[in-house]
Design an enzyme around this catalytic site. Structure first.
Site, short mmCIF file in Angstrom:
data_model
loop_
_atom_site.label_atom_id
_atom_site.label_comp_id
_atom_site.label_asym_id
_atom_site.label_seq_id
_atom_site.Cartn_x
_atom_site.Cartn_y
_atom_site.Cartn_z
N VAL A 83 0.85 -1.19 0.00
CA VAL A 83 0.00 0.00 0.00
C VAL A 83 0.89 1.24 0.00
O VAL A 83 1.73 1.42 0.89
CB VAL A 83 -0.92 0.02 1.24
CG1 VAL A 83 -1.77 1.29 1.25
CG2 VAL A 83 -1.80 -1.23 1.27
N VAL A 85 1.43 5.49 -2.01
CA VAL A 85 1.13 6.53 -3.00
C VAL A 85 2.39 7.36 -3.19
O VAL A 85 3.08 7.71 -2.22
CB VAL A 85 -0.04 7.43 -2.54
CG1 VAL A 85 -0.28 8.57 -3.54
CG2 VAL A 85 -1.31 6.61 -2.34
N ARG A 91 -2.04 13.41 -0.28
CA ARG A 91 -3.04 14.39 0.16
C ARG A 91 -4.08 14.67 -0.93
O ARG A 91 -4.63 15.77 -1.02
CB ARG A 91 -2.38 15.71 0.58
CG ARG A 91 -1.34 15.56 1.69
CD ARG A 91 -2.00 15.22 3.01
NE ARG A 91 -1.03 15.22 4.11
CZ ARG A 91 -0.56 14.13 4.69
NH1 ARG A 91 -0.97 12.93 4.27
NH2 ARG A 91 0.31 14.20 5.67
N GLY A 93 -6.47 12.06 -1.51
CA GLY A 93 -7.52 11.07 -1.25
C GLY A 93 -7.33 9.75 -1.96
O GLY A 93 -8.24 8.90 -1.94
N LEU A 95 -5.17 7.20 -1.34
CA LEU A 95 -5.07 6.08 -0.42
C LEU A 95 -6.44 5.68 0.09
O LEU A 95 -6.78 4.49 0.14
CB LEU A 95 -4.15 6.44 0.74
CG LEU A 95 -3.97 5.35 1.81
CD1 LEU A 95 -3.26 4.15 1.23
CD2 LEU A 95 -3.22 5.89 3.02
N TYR A 125 -4.03 3.27 9.49
CA TYR A 125 -4.99 2.20 9.25
C TYR A 125 -6.18 2.14 10.20
O TYR A 125 -7.21 1.56 9.82
CB TYR A 125 -4.24 0.87 9.15
CG TYR A 125 -3.33 0.89 7.96
CD1 TYR A 125 -3.85 0.72 6.67
CD2 TYR A 125 -1.98 1.17 8.10
CE1 TYR A 125 -3.02 0.80 5.56
CE2 TYR A 125 -1.15 1.25 6.98
CZ TYR A 125 -1.67 1.07 5.73
OH TYR A 125 -0.86 1.16 4.63
N PHE A 409 4.50 -9.23 5.87
CA PHE A 409 4.07 -9.48 4.48
C PHE A 409 3.68 -8.17 3.82
O PHE A 409 3.50 -7.16 4.47
CB PHE A 409 2.91 -10.49 4.43
CG PHE A 409 1.78 -10.19 5.38
CD1 PHE A 409 0.79 -9.29 5.05
CD2 PHE A 409 1.72 -10.83 6.61
CE1 PHE A 409 -0.25 -9.02 5.92
CE2 PHE A 409 0.67 -10.59 7.49
CZ PHE A 409 -0.31 -9.67 7.14
#
Length: 409
Positions: A83, A85, A91, A93, A95, A125, A409
């Protein structure tokens, strides 16, 4: 504000190299071709999302199709990974769009009641319902003063991880269902975990392995480690860097740690993936010299609340109505009656008054038995609406073995 020019779509096999290059920029490392060749078979493009600006991949969110052990069972679990960007597109949006779509996709598929991840930044998260489920214990032992565990019966047999791989995999699979947080490993995962290229060693030796055998020859434990050689004015000062210690009984535990603590010319030992109930703390005469520190490990998200709660076992009978909020997956929201006699569990919607109230995040934190509901209650994260419900829930959700992740992982 998300840019309307950014498309979020399912990844394709042709995206692998571009995703890898993008993640190298995000996480500040140079990709290694040999490592990527072993990683490629792990990835299922259909489980990945990419954010695209024109013809450039600027973000990704993937997941692995693996199982995870939970208290009393094993469940399919979306192992979220990759995961990120690009810094040029933060900034906006992106993600949030990827993470929300990923959760909706996993829920729609209906196969995996939970998702799990390791967080690069822990503030990210919880926004998506992931709860801190499994603390890990980091050890930085001073071998000159810690002392050795007592001797144990049995025999040790050393070799390379490759030569011992069959024994390692067999024992891991035997123990995994009983160790909450441990993930399934097929051949591709063992290839990846045992990959040992020089670029990853940081000046240390190749990985080495040792198995412990019972008097009748059965393998009941193993350890994987490498050594970073060093000398100073006082003489040898090498460091043992432990990757895994897997033991099926106290004899194997004692024998493996005694071996690792007594390697010639070593003065320090590090291990970053112990569980808070690591037996080693009770095997050495000076546990303070292990320098144990707690850090976060696995984060868990309940994707299908009733299916997830039915899939695990409980330490005591329980009959409780949970009022759950979930801003991203509305099907989870509402009141659920969780009933278990210790063997059979049901979780059904109800209109009865709630006994406990919390967000789906808190259920994820408590799911593996590593974060106590009572602790969440004292933090104001779980509200007790019926006296005694929090104690009953805390007792039932607990487990006799702390959860832990055996690999990132």
């Amino acid at each position: 504000m998300s840019s309307p020019d950014i498309e979020v779509r399912t990844a394709t096999p042709d995206d692998f190299d571009a995703i890898a290059a993008m993640l190298g920029v995000v996480f500040h490392y140079t990709q290694n071709p040999e490592s990527l060749a072993v990683e490629r078979p792990l990835h299922d493009p259909a489980r990945g999302l990419v954010a695209v600006d024109g013809d450039q991949i600027v973000g990704s969110a993937g997941s692995f199709d693996r199982e995870m052990a939970v208290p009393g069972g094993v469940v399919p679990c979306a192992h979220v990974t990759g995961v990120g960007v690009l810094p040029t597109h933060r900034r906006q949006g992106i993600l949030r769009r990827m993470m929300e779509r990923q959760l909706r996709d996993v829920a729609a598929a209906g196969r995996e009641p939970i998702a799990a991840l390791w967080a690069s930044e822990t503030a990210i998260y919880p926004r998506f319902g992931y709860g801190f489920a499994a603390p890990r214990l980091q050890l930085q032992a001073d071998l000159t003063g810690t002392g050795l565990p007592a001797p144990a019966p049995g025999r040790l047999r050393a070799g390379s991880p490759a030569t011992l791989r069959i024994e390692l995999a067999k024992l891991y699979d035997e123990l995994r269902p009983h160790r909450p947080g441990w993930s399934s490993r097929d051949d591709n995962w063992w290839n990846f975990l045992l990959l040992d290229i020089e670029a990853h060693r940081e000046g240390a030796t190749e990985r080495q392995a040792v198995v412990h055998e019972t008097p009748d020859g059965a393998v009941d434990g193993y350890a994987i480690w490498r050594v970073k050689g060093d000398w100073d004015d006082g003489g040898p000062n090498a460091e043992v860097r432990v990757s895994e210690v897997v033991a099926g009984n106290p004899d194997a535990t004692r024998a493996l740690w005694r071996f690792l603590f007594s390697l010639d010319l070593t003065r320090r030992l590090t291990y970053g993936l112990a569980t808070p109930d690591e037996p080693l703390l009770h095997l050495v005469p000076e546990p303070r010299r292990l320098k144990p520190t707690l850090a976060d490990g696995l984060w868990v998200r309940l994707v299908d609340v009733p299916a997830a709660l039915r899939a695990r076992a409980y330490r005591a009978p329980l009959d409780v109505v949970l009022e759950v909020t979930d801003a991203l997956l509305p099907a989870n929201a509402g009141r659920w009656r969780l009933t278990t006699d210790g063997t059979t569990t049901s979780c059904e919607p109800t209109t009865d008054p709630a006994d406990l109230a919390c967000d789906v995040l808190e259920l994820g934190a408590a799911y593996l038995g590593g974060t106590a509901l009572a602790t969440l209650g004292r933090a104001g994260r779980v509200r007790e609406l019926r006296p005694g419900a929090l104690v009953a829930g805390d007792t039932a959700f607990g487990w006799h073995q702390a959860p832990g992740g055996m690999e990132v992982f």
